[in-house]
Design an enzyme around this catalytic site. Structure first.
Site, PDB file in Angstrom:
ATOM      1  N   CYS A  82       1.035  -0.997   0.545  1.00  0.00           N
ATOM      2  CA  CYS A  82       0.444   0.186  -0.135  1.00  0.00           C
ATOM      3  C   CYS A  82       0.531   1.157   0.098  1.00  0.00           C
ATOM      4  O   CYS A  82       2.192   1.061   0.021  1.00  0.00           O
ATOM      5  CB  CYS A  82      -0.952  -0.060   1.204  1.00  0.00           C
ATOM      6  SG  CYS A  82      -0.149  -0.024   2.847  1.00  0.00           S
ATOM      7  N   ALA A 123       3.605   2.198   2.887  1.00  0.00           N
ATOM      8  CA  ALA A 123       4.170   0.738   2.679  1.00  0.00           C
ATOM      9  C   ALA A 123       5.456   1.516   1.986  1.00  0.00           C
ATOM     10  O   ALA A 123       6.027   2.009   2.647  1.00  0.00           O
ATOM     11  CB  ALA A 123       4.080  -0.117   2.208  1.00  0.00           C
ATOM     12  N   ARG A 179      11.869  -4.735   6.184  1.00  0.00           N
ATOM     13  CA  ARG A 179      13.116  -4.709   5.339  1.00  0.00           C
ATOM     14  C   ARG A 179      14.172  -3.711   6.015  1.00  0.00           C
ATOM     15  O   ARG A 179      14.328  -2.964   6.790  1.00  0.00           O
ATOM     16  CB  ARG A 179      11.973  -2.592   4.789  1.00  0.00           C
ATOM     17  CG  ARG A 179      12.240  -2.212   3.542  1.00  0.00           C
ATOM     18  CD  ARG A 179      11.615  -1.954   2.984  1.00  0.00           C
ATOM     19  NE  ARG A 179      12.142  -1.537   1.839  1.00  0.00           N
ATOM     20  CZ  ARG A 179      13.001  -0.082   1.384  1.00  0.00           C
ATOM     21  NH1 ARG A 179      13.327   0.787   2.255  1.00  0.00           N
ATOM     22  NH2 ARG A 179      13.744   0.351   0.162  1.00  0.00           N
ATOM     23  N   HIS A 211       5.970   6.258  -1.951  1.00  0.00           N
ATOM     24  CA  HIS A 211       7.209   7.175  -3.073  1.00  0.00           C
ATOM     25  C   HIS A 211       6.826   8.810  -2.943  1.00  0.00           C
ATOM     26  O   HIS A 211       7.512   9.653  -2.699  1.00  0.00           O
ATOM     27  CB  HIS A 211       7.592   6.828  -4.148  1.00  0.00           C
ATOM     28  CG  HIS A 211       7.767   4.799  -3.496  1.00  0.00           C
ATOM     29  ND1 HIS A 211       7.610   3.950  -4.930  1.00  0.00           N
ATOM     30  CD2 HIS A 211       7.986   3.951  -2.633  1.00  0.00           C
ATOM     31  CE1 HIS A 211       7.955   3.085  -4.557  1.00  0.00           C
ATOM     32  NE2 HIS A 211       7.941   3.364  -2.723  1.00  0.00           N
TER      33      HIS A 211
HETATM   34  S1  SF4 Z   1      -1.322  -1.444   6.051  1.00  0.00           S
HETATM   35 FE1  SF4 Z   1      -2.433   0.198   7.262  1.00  0.00          FE
HETATM   36  S2  SF4 Z   1      -1.886   2.015   5.491  1.00  0.00           S
HETATM   37 FE2  SF4 Z   1      -1.557  -0.166   4.656  1.00  0.00          FE
HETATM   38  S3  SF4 Z   1      -3.478  -0.778   3.810  1.00  0.00           S
HETATM   39 FE3  SF4 Z   1      -3.001  -1.905   5.806  1.00  0.00          FE
HETATM   40  S4  SF4 Z   1      -4.012  -0.527   7.158  1.00  0.00           S
HETATM   41 FE4  SF4 Z   1      -4.050   0.716   5.301  1.00  0.00          FE
END
Ligand code: SF4
Length: 534
Positions: free
Chosen positions: A53, A56, A87, A185
């Site tokens: 996502c 991330a 990471r 990014h």
């Molecule tokens: S990791 Fe967190 S911010 Fe990313 S999609 Fe999942 S719930 Fe949403």
């Protein structure tokens, strides 16, 4: 054509709407002139994508490696927990410097924060972090619920900044923004460019450079820095592996920007050029030949004979130090084939190194690359913006009259552009062999089918794919985490990579996958007629 048939067979399994979508994400090199691929579009629900996502991409990739900063994740605990140490962006500090990389900071939102808002809790978290750690700066990264309930993280950041006198940066990187890590990014690039780069005034030395899009996975950045320092470059900042907020502030003072990962950092590279006049060079420190080519381009950019000669001396020394090992691993790798499916740059960067070892890449793809990463930056004006991309703000910068300076004249720059990828990137497809596959946003079904059909010796991908491939008897090398090894960059890194994959592909384990009784009968016997039984 057999190549096309393989793809058509995969596509036939899909419902018509999905088929129509997925075929645009697949290209066979050489089938037409254009090699146009669809990329950076919405993921098909339920298809088992490898993508992550926006959060991330922002916090996990670009911001997270800055080690002198406290990165607060505003959200329920999962987003921070699952990105805690997973990471491998390494970082070490000099005595007296802070390093917060081993920590995981979160507001751990609960039901009441969703109902009544989480700003109060966030304010307390920033205060607590400041009082406990006294960092250089604090970042606040928004996760999915934050945008939905309307928490004003910018107001919290502004107030905290006034109260504590350090920079507090807020990032609207809710996970649902854009279609992948790529949106994150861009969001991180915008804020770092707008609020951090250009605010410092550190002294710079001769041949000063920034290294952009290098995240020091498994120590890659350290190996690159070792080579560059040995030649005599002055590294002003690294974005962002083992990087610091303190150095980033003076990034505008370097004479050249090196861009390793184009996808994650091209926005900053381009904006620095517009605002401060510093061009960027597309580099590749993965592979021996690519590293040599990059070092020669850099020396030519600075154009100083002392630097050019020193570069050649270092290349000769480094080659001599790896020669013997390279011979051994080339023998072990010769004639093998590979499939590469990695985030937004490695699927391209590793092809040269594999080629040097005698391994042919028969398929490559990105999770979240854009068309320019595949086809080259010339296609940027023709990329259609869809609703998902329009949501990500474009930061417009203009010339900074005070700090704008040209290291080389515009004429010299234009001449150099013909000899090296200066402010240019030609993308992955151009360098691939005719007949190879290029597939964007590869999913679980396609991965399995391709592994069955192409039977590669090596599958370079991530943790979610690794054991799928290995259960099929195909060695899989994680090219995100390096399977906890590294560095893989530069001269020494190439040998570590060659050793790791040689061992992985040639381990005797693969011969034990089929149990012996499935290959040869384990019991022996014969039917004997009973004679004269009473
Ligand atoms: S990791 Fe967190 S911010 Fe990313 S999609 Fe999942 S719930 Fe949403």
């Amino acid at each position: 054509m057999i190549k096309l048939k393989n793809i058509q067979k995969i596509l036939e399994e899909y419902p018509p709407k999905v088929k129509k979508n997925r075929e645009k994400h697949m290209v066979v090199k050489g089938l037409d002139e254009k090699h146009e691929i669809e990329a950076n579009t919405r993921t098909i629900p339920g298809i088992i994508t490898n993508r992550g996502c926006c959060f991330a991409g922002c916090k996990g990739v670009v911001l997270g490696p800055l080690r002198d900063v406290v990165h607060i994740v505003h959200g329920p605990v999962g987003c921070s927990y699952y990105t805690w140490g997973t990471r491998r962006h390494k970082g070490r500090s000099e005595a007296g410097e802070d390093n917060f990389l081993s920590y995981c900071f979160t507001t751990d939102m609960q039901e009441s924060d969703i109902v009544f808002g989480g700003e109060k809790k966030l304010r307390e978290a920033v205060k607590e972090a400041y009082e406990l750690f006294k960092p250089e700066a604090i970042t606040i990264s928004a996760t999915c619920p934050v945008g939905l309930i309307g928490d004003d993280i910018h107001a919290v950041a502004r107030d905290a900044q006034n109260e504590f006198g350090i920079q507090v940066l807020a990032f609207d990187c809710e996970g649902y923004k854009g279609v992948s890590q790529s949106a994150g990014h861009h969001i991180a690039n915008n804020v770092l460019m707008r609020d951090v780069i250009g605010t410092g005034d550190a002294e710079t030395g001769k041949y000063s450079i920034n290294i952009l899009g290098e995240y020091n996975i498994g120590g890659d950045g350290w190996e690159i820095s070792r080579i560059l320092s040995k030649i005599g470059y002055h590294i002003v900042s690294i974005m962002t592996g083992d990087g610091t907020y303190k150095e980033l502030k003076s990034a505008h003072k370097a004479d050249l920007n090196l861009v390793q990962c184009h996808r994650s950092i091209n926005y900053i590279a381009e904006m620095i050029e517009v605002k401060y006049g510093t061009p960027w060079l597309k580099v590749n420190f993965i592979g021996i030949e690519s590293t040599i080519k990059t070092l020669r381009h850099m020396a030519k950019y600075f154009g100083d004979q002392v630097l050019i000669d020193r570069t050649e001396v270092v290349i000769t020394e480094e080659l001599a130090s790896i020669e013997e090992s390279l011979k051994i691993y080339k023998k072990m790798c010769a004639g093998k084939t590979a499939l590469l499916f990695v985030g937004g740059s490695r699927a391209h960067h590793y092809q040269g190194l594999l080629r040097e070892l005698g391994i042919e890449t028969v398929m490559a793809g990105y999770e979240f690359g854009h068309r320019d990463d595949y086809e080259g930056r010339d296609v940027i004006p023709y990329i259609k913006m869809d609703a998902d991309s329009r949501n990500i703000p474009e930061l417009q910068v203009t010339k900074d009259e005070k700090n704008y300076r040209l290291y080389l004249s515009p004429e010299k720059i234009e001449a150099l552009k013909k000899e090296m990828p200066l402010s240019r990137y030609d993308g992955m497809i151009k360098e691939m062999k005719g007949g190879s596959y290029i597939i964007d946003d590869l999913n679980h079904f396609e991965t399995e089918e391709l592994l069955k059909k192409l039977k590669p010796s090596l599958f370079c991908s991530g943790i979610k794919d690794k054991f799928v491939a290995q259960k099929m008897g195909i060695f899989s090398k994680q090219l995100h985490s390096y399977d906890y090894s590294g560095p893989y960059a530069g001269f020494k890194g190439a040998i570590v990579f060659a050793k790791d994959i040689s061992m992985g592909m040639n381990t005797p384990t693969w011969s034990f996958i089929t149990p012996p009784w499935k290959k040869i009968p384990m019991l022996e016997g014969k039917i004997v007629k009973e004679v004269g039984a009473c």
